[in-house]
Design a protein around this motif. Structure first.
Motif: not given
Length: 287
Positions: A1-20
């Motif tokens: 997914m990160l590769e696609v986002i980078h290739r398409e020049g998209l923004g990335l927003t992540v919401e997580t509990n951070g534990t992993l």
């Protein structure tokens, strides 16, 4: 997914509990997009509070460690603090912790009466509407003045100071007219609410064209055409409805079975005489 986002020049927003989160994850997120933004849920300033709320021993330590990895990678994560009775006394100290950890902002979430949140409301582990309105006023006027971090208390726009709305300071609203969710199953959905309400899902990515779903689905069409004019109740008479758009129509549907129903927070505030009368259309009275 990160590769696609980078290739398409998209923004990335992540919401997580951070534990992993690992150093490798953090570095990859930072490198994916110039618009990478990460929010991490942290519901207490100590292990006793956070671990109890999360129901997981060691969660606090793991989350703080994950936040450290994000900061080390050059990100300025947002801390999301969900307000309830057990952590109300830490409303200001979470900002001090955010400053120490290198976070960029703090968002105070209100427990929504849906799924697990509905159970918390029924058990009276959440704050009353009177407490929520009072706490919001304290956060907006006192806490925000004591820090350089961006502060957002997630009550509806009608309760926010006008200067903060004008400056776009912590006044984010759901972009419901321009989003479409995809669940882990591959089903299109309004958002995560699709996990609980089947009628707010719209086909599957393997069999249904995104363009067709977006342009033709009657639910999505009604949202785009009906908001905010068709909002009912106190939301329909609110001067802020063009900004707020009913705050969370997924929550409104879950509670009332109507996408244009009024928002529970505003309804309870109006019943308690706490809805700002200066922000309703002339002739409308809510008490």
């Amino acid at each position: 997914m990160l590769e696609v986002i980078h290739r398409e020049g998209l923004g990335l927003t992540v919401e997580t509990n951070g534990t992993l989160c690992t150093p490798e994850h953090a570095a990859a997120i930072q490198a994916t997009s110039e618009r990478s933004f990460v929010s991490v849920s942290l519901d207490g300033v100590d292990a006793g509070t956070h671990d109890q709320i999360r129901g997981m021993l060691g969660a606090f330590a793991a989350t703080v460690r994950g936040i450290g990895y994000l900061v080390d990678a050059g990100l300025k994560p947002q801390l999301i603090f969900t307000v309830m009775k057990s952590n109300r006394g830490q409303v200001e100290s979470i900002v001090r912790l955010a400053e120490c950890l290198g976070a960029g902002s703090v968002k105070y979430n209100i427990v929504q009466p849906i799924a697990r949140g509905e159970n918390l409301h029924n058990k009276e582990e959440t704050l009353t509407i009177e407490e929520l309105v009072s706490l919001g006023r304290f956060v907006e006027t006192v806490v925000s003045a004591r820090t350089s971090l961006r502060i957002d208390y997630s009550h509806p726009a009608v309760f926010k100071p006008l200067e903060r709305i004008a400056a776009d300071q912590g006044c984010g609203v759901c972009g419901v007219k321009g989003i479409l969710g995809v669940l882990a199953s591959g089903t299109y959905a309004l958002c995560g609410i699709g996990e609980h309400i089947e009628e707010l899902t719209f086909g599957h990515v393997a069999t249904d064209s995104l363009r067709t779903i977006w342009e033709c689905d009657p639910v999505l069409t009604r949202i785009r055409q009906g908001l905010p004019a068709e909002l009912g109740g106190v939301c329909g008479s609110c001067l802020m409805k063009k900004i707020c758009l009913g705050n969370c129509i997924a929550q409104n549907y879950y509670r009332m079975g109507d996408l244009m129903a009024n928002y529970w927070y505003c309804e309870e505030a109006a019943a308690a005489g706490l809805f700002p009368q200066s922000r309703v259309y002339e002739g409308s009275v809510h008490a």
